[in-house]
Motif scaffolding. Structure first.
Motif, PDB file in Angstrom:
ATOM      1  N   UNK A 104     -10.476  16.246 -15.278  1.00 62.37           N
ATOM      2  CA  UNK A 104      -9.016  16.296 -15.084  1.00 62.37           C
ATOM      3  C   UNK A 104      -8.434  14.912 -14.810  1.00 62.37           C
ATOM      4  N   UNK A 105      -9.092  14.151 -13.952  1.00 63.78           N
ATOM      5  CA  UNK A 105      -8.572  12.828 -13.569  1.00 63.78           C
ATOM      6  C   UNK A 105      -8.686  11.832 -14.718  1.00 63.78           C
ATOM      7  N   UNK A 142     -13.768   1.960   3.291  1.00 66.92           N
ATOM      8  CA  UNK A 142     -15.064   1.279   3.268  1.00 66.92           C
ATOM      9  C   UNK A 142     -16.049   1.917   2.296  1.00 66.92           C
ATOM     10  N   UNK A 143     -15.782   3.153   1.891  1.00 63.05           N
ATOM     11  CA  UNK A 143     -16.659   3.795   0.912  1.00 63.05           C
ATOM     12  C   UNK A 143     -15.869   4.054  -0.367  1.00 63.05           C
ATOM     13  N   UNK A 144     -16.547   4.113  -1.510  1.00 65.35           N
ATOM     14  CA  UNK A 144     -15.839   4.285  -2.771  1.00 65.35           C
ATOM     15  C   UNK A 144     -15.137   5.639  -2.816  1.00 65.35           C
ATOM     16  N   UNK A 145     -13.988   5.645  -3.451  1.00 61.36           N
ATOM     17  CA  UNK A 145     -13.240   6.884  -3.608  1.00 61.36           C
ATOM     18  C   UNK A 145     -12.255   6.659  -4.731  1.00 61.36           C
ATOM     19  N   UNK A 146     -11.632   7.702  -5.199  1.00 56.60           N
ATOM     20  CA  UNK A 146     -10.533   7.535  -6.143  1.00 56.60           C
ATOM     21  C   UNK A 146      -9.325   8.276  -5.600  1.00 56.60           C
ATOM     22  N   UNK A 147      -8.232   7.560  -5.476  1.00 63.04           N
ATOM     23  CA  UNK A 147      -6.964   8.147  -5.020  1.00 63.04           C
ATOM     24  C   UNK A 147      -5.876   7.622  -5.939  1.00 63.04           C
ATOM     25  N   UNK A 148      -4.903   8.442  -6.283  1.00 58.79           N
ATOM     26  CA  UNK A 148      -3.786   7.896  -7.064  1.00 58.79           C
ATOM     27  C   UNK A 148      -2.961   6.949  -6.191  1.00 58.79           C
ATOM     28  N   UNK A 149      -2.368   5.941  -6.807  1.00 61.53           N
ATOM     29  CA  UNK A 149      -1.500   5.023  -6.061  1.00 61.53           C
ATOM     30  C   UNK A 149      -0.079   5.587  -6.067  1.00 61.53           C
ATOM     31  N   UNK A 150       0.540   5.740  -4.888  1.00 63.21           N
ATOM     32  CA  UNK A 150       1.859   6.393  -4.829  1.00 63.21           C
ATOM     33  C   UNK A 150       2.938   5.696  -5.669  1.00 63.21           C
TER      34      UNK A 150
END
Ligand SMILES: Nc1nc2c(c(=O)[nH]1)N[C@H]1C(S)=C(S)[C@@H](COP(=O)(O)OP(=O)(O)OC[C@H]3O[C@@H](n4cnc5c(=O)[nH]c(N)nc54)[C@H](O)[C@@H]3O)O[C@H]1N2
Ligand SMILES: Nc1nc2c(c(=O)[nH]1)N[C@H]1C(S)=C(S)[C@@H](COP(=O)(O)OP(=O)(O)OC[C@H]3O[C@@H](n4cnc5c(=O)[nH]c(N)nc54)[C@H](O)[C@@H]3O)O[C@H]1N2
Ligand code: SF4
Ligand SMILES: [Mo]
Length: 681
Positions: A269-270, A541-549
């Motif tokens: 999806x992402x 500090x750990x990898x992640x994926x978040x959308x940028x607002x």
């Protein structure tokens, strides 16, 4: 009589080719790849095959020039070198007396990769105590910082180790354009041994077309894909638990807190990829014994670029491929060449001085205070095209009270704003020492011809200005060869072992380390899934994926996202003085998916208006399914004089990336319409 001179390519490119320049009667008539260099392997790229045209271009500036019209008008009159240098020194001395040295900015970058011709210009401004350029934020500071916090300041895999690889992943790099010698080696492995190549890129590049598996990932979602792959590796028992325990830090946290969220379905999806392709890639990667990831900078040219690159860099830590010859990952190699760079770059001068971010030139020219920037020296750089917020750069350069000097072989968009323009020698007209940033080679490049017209090298001009400014350091009195010898004082590692007799005779020197696996130079000495350094900066500090607002909000306002990729026959603007290459590249263009073109009633070959809240530019349109719907691809950055109107960086903001304060060209959202609608409005 035609003689052959062994030279080194100085263009900003990871390969650093060894070249043969054929010189007839003092004139370079042809440039070709050196058949006796293992990595160059006898061929140069399509651009440099034409470097005889670059060095002999009728468009080169012949003499120093002084402005005779309004700023930006390109009106100049010829002056002598003495007049030019005297005027520069007089103006700088007055500015230093009134406002201090920090009112001056030396803005020099990478178009001459020679350690002397690049380094000594910086050395001059360091010694003078001027404001200092935080260089490279337009290019690689984001990816480099992301690599450094994860692996440490150390080079990655040797590209020549690909002969031992059983899988190559080109991740965010168009290797057939920007790293042709690695690409050729990888393709040979594919042909000879059936080694598969995977390409992960939002553009169906030339490399992608030749790949065994191509993943047309959505821009800015690489971290999600890497986490999705880790999820599958763990699920399928393909994680190398011994390697993780011995050589990595913090994987347990990632496994517990992050990976459960990156199921194949959510990853699909992402990223816009299919579950089947993600599964296929993860299986290929997890079952490989020596997978080599060639990391490109492409994925880092957006707000969360650091997190993206860092997460991909962690992948070979899960499988343990970092321990294997032919495995691991390669971003850059330069950090492992331990020369005494300070001898050239920091001969003297204050320990610290005010910093100016390379990509915020426009902003700082307009708004910097205490003291404001009053003098600018631009060398080997064309910020009026290549910097984001070009409108601001132009406005800053237009300031009547700013004393601007530009040193360049060509009358660039930036040079047109200068008070004094100095004609620069090309690399074929200079001696220098080179070390590659994408391979483990070092080589001395000899001057093949005398500089055209009255052109002078960066090195020469830095020395002449140092003398006029009363800078006493010895380095400003040495020949390029003598200065190069200073770099070896206190050098360590394979570079230090070079035999000067062979090196200065032009023999390539191999500087690969004899590492048993990728070393990690992080604070923990391990590959850091958990980074305390990032935690301290307030980053995850750990990898992640978040959308940028902000990106999400902009995407609601504008239907298309900018994709930026290298030009095949142009690299930024450095080859724009070659008519043949300009023609091969075509008039500055953009690429739209057929669906998006149809929606707007646009067709291939139209002139289009590309716009957002920052302004508009006029480009030619190509309609091809090389990109996905929702994406507008603009390859390269081209001078305004070549385009229908403007240059793409007029639409890009000067916001920083999450790591390394780099440029976020691809966090640009925009739309396209017919060019004539704008004329009618
Ligand atoms: N939108 C967008 N913008 C980008 C990028 C992107 O992907 N998208 N990429 C960024 C990247 S990676 C980079 S590195 C920058 C590059 O940006 P710049 O460093 O501005 O690169 P060029 O346009 O090639 O300009 C180099 C200038 O140096 C001159 N030159 C060549 N040789 C010499 C020499 O020996 N001496 C002197 N004095 N001058 C010389 C050339 O004629 C040319 O005018 O652009 C950045 N800008
Ligand atoms: N022919 C040519 N060669 C060059 C240059 C050039 O302009 N032209 N520039 C030189 C310079 S200064 C540099 S720094 C290097 C840079 O060379 P690279 O490291 O290869 O980086 P880029 O050219 O920025 O982009 C490479 C690819 O990344 C893709 N990409 C963009 N966004 C994303 C994303 O979100 N995810 C993924 N996976 N991929 C993405 C682009 O489509 C592009 O194909 O090349 C050097 N060599
Ligand atoms: S591939 Fe790169 S290093 Fe080699 S000739 Fe072309 S620009 Fe120069
Ligand atoms: Mo770059």
């Amino acid at each position: 009589m035609v003689k052959s001179v062994r030279v080194v390519c100085a263009h900003d490119c990871p390969d650093m080719c060894s070249l043969i320049a054929h010189v007839d009667n003092g004139k370079v008539v042809r440039v070709q790849g050196d058949p006796d260099h293992p990595y160059t392997a006898g061929f140069a790229c399509g651009k440099v095959n034409r470097d005889a045209d670059l060095v002999n271009s009728p468009e080169r500036i012949a003499t120093p020039l002084r402005r005779s019209g309004p700023k930006g008008s390109g009106q100049f009159t010829r002056i002598t070198w003495d007049e030019a240098l005297d005027e520069i020194a007089t103006r700088w001395k007055a500015i230093i007396a009134e406002s201090g040295p920090e009112a001056i900015l030396g803005y020099a970058y990478s178009a001459h990769q020679g350690l002397m011709n690049r380094g000594l210009v910086g050395g001059l401004f360091h010694a003078l105590g001027t404001s200092r350029l935080q260089a490279g934020t337009v290019c690689d500071t984001c990816c480099e910082t992301a690599w450094d916090v994860t692996v440490g300041p150390v080079g990655g895999a040797d590209p020549e180790s690909v002969v031992h690889s059983d899988l190559v992943v080109s991740w965010g790099a168009d290797l057939a354009a920007t790293n042709v010698h690695f690409w050729a080696l990888a393709e040979a492995q594919k042909k000879q041994r059936g080694m598969p190549i995977v390409v992960i890129d939002p553009r169906r590049t030339r490399s992608a077309k030749a790949a065994d598996l191509y993943l047309p990932i959505r821009i800015g979602t690489d971290a999600a894909l890497a986490l999705g792959v880790m999820h599958i590796l763990v699920r399928d028992g393909l994680a190398n638990r011994d390697y993780i325990a011995q050589h990595t830090l913090g994987f347990d946290k990632v496994e517990r807190d992050v990976l459960p969220r990156f199921t194949p379905e959510r990853t699909a999806e992402i990223t816009g990829l299919s579950v089947a392709d993600i599964e296929k890639f993860a299986a290929m990667y997890g079952n490989a014994k020596a997978a080599l990831i060639r990391l490109g900078e492409g994925m880092t040219r957006l707000v969360n670029g650091g997190q993206a690159l860092r997460t991909v860099v962690l992948l070979p830590g899960v499988t343990g491929h970092y321990a294997v010859k032919g495995g691991g990952s390669l971003l850059l190699t330069a950090a492992s060449c331990d020369l005494n760079y300070a001898a050239v770059r920091k001969p003297s001068g204050p320990a610290t001085a005010r910093m100016v971010n390379h990509l915020r030139l426009g902003e700082e020219l307009l708004n910097m205070k205490d003291p404001p920037l009053r003098a600018l020296y631009v060398s080997a750089n064309n910020p009026a095209v290549t910097c984001p917020e070009v409108h601001k750069v132009q406005k800053g350069l237009s300031r009547e009270d700013l004393f601007t000097v530009v040193h360049d072989p060509f009358m660039t968009d930036t040079a047109r704003y200068a008070d004094i323009v100095l004609p620069a020698a090309s690399y074929l007209e200079t001696d220098d020492l080179y070390r590659a940033y994408g391979a483990y080679w070092m080589q001395w490049g000899q001057k093949a011809a005398e500089p055209a017209g009255e052109a002078r090298s960066n090195f020469h001009v830095a020395q002449a200005l140092a003398q006029r400014m009363g800078v006493k350091d010895r380095i400003f009195t040495l020949t390029p060869r003598e200065a190069a010898e200073e770099l070896f004082k206190g050098a360590t590692g394979p570079a230090a072992k070079a035999d000067p007799a062979k090196l200065f005779a032009g023999e390539p020197h191999h500087i690969a380390h004899d590492w048993q696996g990728q070393p990690f130079k992080t604070p923990s000495g391990k590959l850091e899934f958990y980074s305390e350094q990032l935690a301290k900066q307030g980053l995850s500090p750990i990898p992640d994926w978040q959308p940028d607002p902000t990106e999400v909000a902009d995407a609601k306002k504008w239907p298309l996202r900018l994709l930026t990729a290298p030009g095949y026959f142009q690299a930024h603007t450095a080859f724009s003085g070659v008519g043949f290459l300009r023609k091969r590249e075509g008039q500055p263009f953009c690429i739209l998916h057929p669906e998006d073109a149809a929606k707007r009633g646009l067709k291939d070959g139209d002139q289009v208006r590309v716009f957002n809240e920052r302004g508009e530019v006029g480009l030619m349109l190509k309609v091809v399914d090389e990109v996905q719907p929702g994406v507008l691809l603009v390859p390269g950055q081209r001078p305004t004089s070549e385009a229908v109107s403007g240059t793409i960086n007029m639409l890009c903001s000067d916001r920083y990336t999450d790591m390394g304060e780099g440029a976020t060209y691809q966090s640009t959202f925009l739309d396209v319409g017919p060019w004539k609608a704008q004329a009618a409005a």
